[in-house]
Design a protein around this motif. Structure first.
Motif, short mmCIF file in Angstrom:
data_model
loop_
_atom_site.label_atom_id
_atom_site.label_comp_id
_atom_site.label_asym_id
_atom_site.label_seq_id
_atom_site.Cartn_x
_atom_site.Cartn_y
_atom_site.Cartn_z
N TYR A 1 0.57 9.20 -1.35
CA TYR A 1 -0.37 10.23 -1.78
C TYR A 1 -1.28 10.76 -0.66
O TYR A 1 -1.68 11.92 -0.70
CB TYR A 1 -1.25 9.70 -2.92
CG TYR A 1 -0.49 9.44 -4.19
CD1 TYR A 1 -0.05 10.50 -4.98
CD2 TYR A 1 -0.20 8.15 -4.61
CE1 TYR A 1 0.66 10.26 -6.16
CE2 TYR A 1 0.49 7.91 -5.77
CZ TYR A 1 0.92 8.97 -6.55
OH TYR A 1 1.62 8.73 -7.71
N GLU A 2 -1.60 9.91 0.33
CA GLU A 2 -2.62 10.30 1.30
C GLU A 2 -2.07 11.22 2.40
O GLU A 2 -2.75 12.15 2.84
CB GLU A 2 -3.23 9.05 1.95
CG GLU A 2 -3.98 8.15 0.98
CD GLU A 2 -5.22 8.82 0.44
OE1 GLU A 2 -5.75 9.73 1.10
OE2 GLU A 2 -5.66 8.45 -0.66
N LEU A 3 -0.88 10.94 2.89
CA LEU A 3 -0.34 11.71 4.02
C LEU A 3 0.89 12.48 3.60
O LEU A 3 1.85 11.92 3.07
CB LEU A 3 0.03 10.77 5.18
CG LEU A 3 -1.13 10.21 6.01
CD1 LEU A 3 -0.59 9.33 7.12
CD2 LEU A 3 -1.99 11.32 6.59
N GLU B 1 -5.34 2.77 6.96
CA GLU B 1 -6.00 3.33 5.78
C GLU B 1 -5.05 4.20 4.96
O GLU B 1 -5.32 4.47 3.78
CB GLU B 1 -7.20 4.16 6.21
CG GLU B 1 -8.26 3.34 6.95
CD GLU B 1 -9.41 4.21 7.42
OE1 GLU B 1 -9.34 5.44 7.17
OE2 GLU B 1 -10.34 3.67 8.03
N TYR B 2 -3.98 4.65 5.58
CA TYR B 2 -3.02 5.51 4.88
C TYR B 2 -1.78 4.75 4.43
O TYR B 2 -0.78 5.36 4.03
CB TYR B 2 -2.61 6.67 5.77
CG TYR B 2 -3.75 7.57 6.17
CD1 TYR B 2 -4.45 8.30 5.21
CD2 TYR B 2 -4.15 7.69 7.50
CE1 TYR B 2 -5.50 9.12 5.56
CE2 TYR B 2 -5.20 8.52 7.86
CZ TYR B 2 -5.88 9.22 6.89
OH TYR B 2 -6.93 10.04 7.23
N ASP C 1 -0.77 4.51 -1.20
CA ASP C 1 -1.59 5.26 -0.24
C ASP C 1 -0.72 6.11 0.68
O ASP C 1 -1.04 7.25 0.97
CB ASP C 1 -2.43 4.28 0.60
CG ASP C 1 -3.48 3.57 -0.23
OD1 ASP C 1 -3.94 4.17 -1.22
OD2 ASP C 1 -3.84 2.43 0.13
N ASN D 1 0.82 -1.21 0.00
CA ASN D 1 0.00 0.00 0.00
C ASN D 1 0.86 1.26 0.00
O ASN D 1 0.47 2.30 0.55
CB ASN D 1 -0.92 0.02 1.22
CG ASN D 1 -1.84 -1.19 1.27
OD1 ASN D 1 -2.28 -1.69 0.23
ND2 ASN D 1 -2.15 -1.65 2.48
#
Length: 293
Positions: free
Chosen positions: A90-92, A140-141, A87, A84
């Motif tokens: 890009y997410e954090l 989730e990140y 994620d 992952n």
């Protein structure tokens, strides 16, 4: 040949993962090692993330249920999940700040429910709760929380001084109890030893008197058989008077500078004889009682 000239080569280190984009959109993850990219097709290496374990120290100040302000120092180990990594990329923007914020929230929600003593006893439980909450959110990140450790719990300085004083007082009290028990045991043993010594002394005196009585009895019987007409009482008086004069002689021959005043006369000799006889009779009675016991 023209297409071949657009191929670029990139090398990704071990324990890292590359993020490849095509025309500004995520395309794939690049494994460690040698990778080829085609810039002419809009493909390029957007970034590289480390999959090593990272450590973050978080200091949280909060208050316990019994209104004690404490500073909790915790150590969080986390890493990027390889599958992952996109994620995480890009997410954090700043995962350390995000983790720290969640740790603050969970700890400040848990600690005010328990007292200071319970916090020290249950710090592993608090760390477990923080770990569970962080795993839900950070998963989730694209991050995995490996471990959380409550490194230290530091109460307010005034509270620490009070705790040290209480601890010192308890230790002094316990030491006093142990000392009192030791003194009690010594007194009991001393009393038992004195009682045993007195008992053995009494037994020795009784045996001594019995031996003296038996010796005198034997002398009296022998003398009575050898001298006809002499009664046991007369022989006893004679032996007592003889021992009396022997005692005076021994005192006179003693080398010590001691003066002893002894009443002397026929009446005194008779009194001394009666006293010695009565003492021997009492000694015999005492010895008989000891044998019965």
């Amino acid at each position: 040949m023209g297409n071949a000239s657009c191929i670029l080569v990139g090398c990704i280190d071990q324990a890292s993962i590359g993020v490849v984009e095509k025309w500004g959109r995520f395309e794939k993850l690049a494994e460690p090692g040698l990778n080829f990219f085609n810039p002419c097709a809009g493909q390029y290496l957007a970034g590289v993330l480390s999959t090593r374990i990272n450590s973050l120290e978080v200091k949280i100040e909060t208050k316990t249920k019994d209104n004690v302000f404490v500073q909790i120092i915790s150590s969080i180990q986390y890493r990027v999940v390889k599958q992952n990594a996109d994620d995480a990329f890009y997410e954090l923007q700043n995962p350390r700040e995000q983790i720290q914020s969640y740790v603050f929230d969970v700890v400040r929600a848990q600690v005010p429910r328990i007292t200071l003593d319970q916090l020290f006893e249950q710090k592993d439980e608090v760390a477990k709760t923080v770990l569970q909450e962080l795993e839900k959110v950070m998963g989730e990140y694209g991050y995995n929380i490996e471990h959380i450790l409550m490194v230290d719990i530091i109460p307010d300085p005034s509270v620490r001084r009070a705790m040290n004083e209480i601890n010192a007082a308890q230790r002094l009290q316990l030491a006093s109890v142990y000392k009192g028990e030791a003194d009690k045991i010594l007194l009991v043993k001393k009393a038992e030893a004195e009682a045993e010594a007195k008992y053995l002394g009494g037994v020795g005196v009784a045996r001594q008197r019995q031996a003296i009585t038996d010796g005198l009895r034997e002398k009296i019987l022998n003398f009575s058989h050898k001298v006809e007409g002499a009664s046991a009482k007369e022989v006893m008086d004679l032996i007592m008077i003889t021992q009396y004069f022997d005692t005076i002689k021994d005192l006179g021959n003693s080398s010590k500078n001691t003066t002893v005043f002894i009443p002397h006369g026929p009446g005194h000799v008779r009194d001394i004889s009666d006293q010695i006889r009565n003492g021997l009779m009492e000694g015999k009675a005492g010895s008989s009682g000891a044998h019965h016991d």
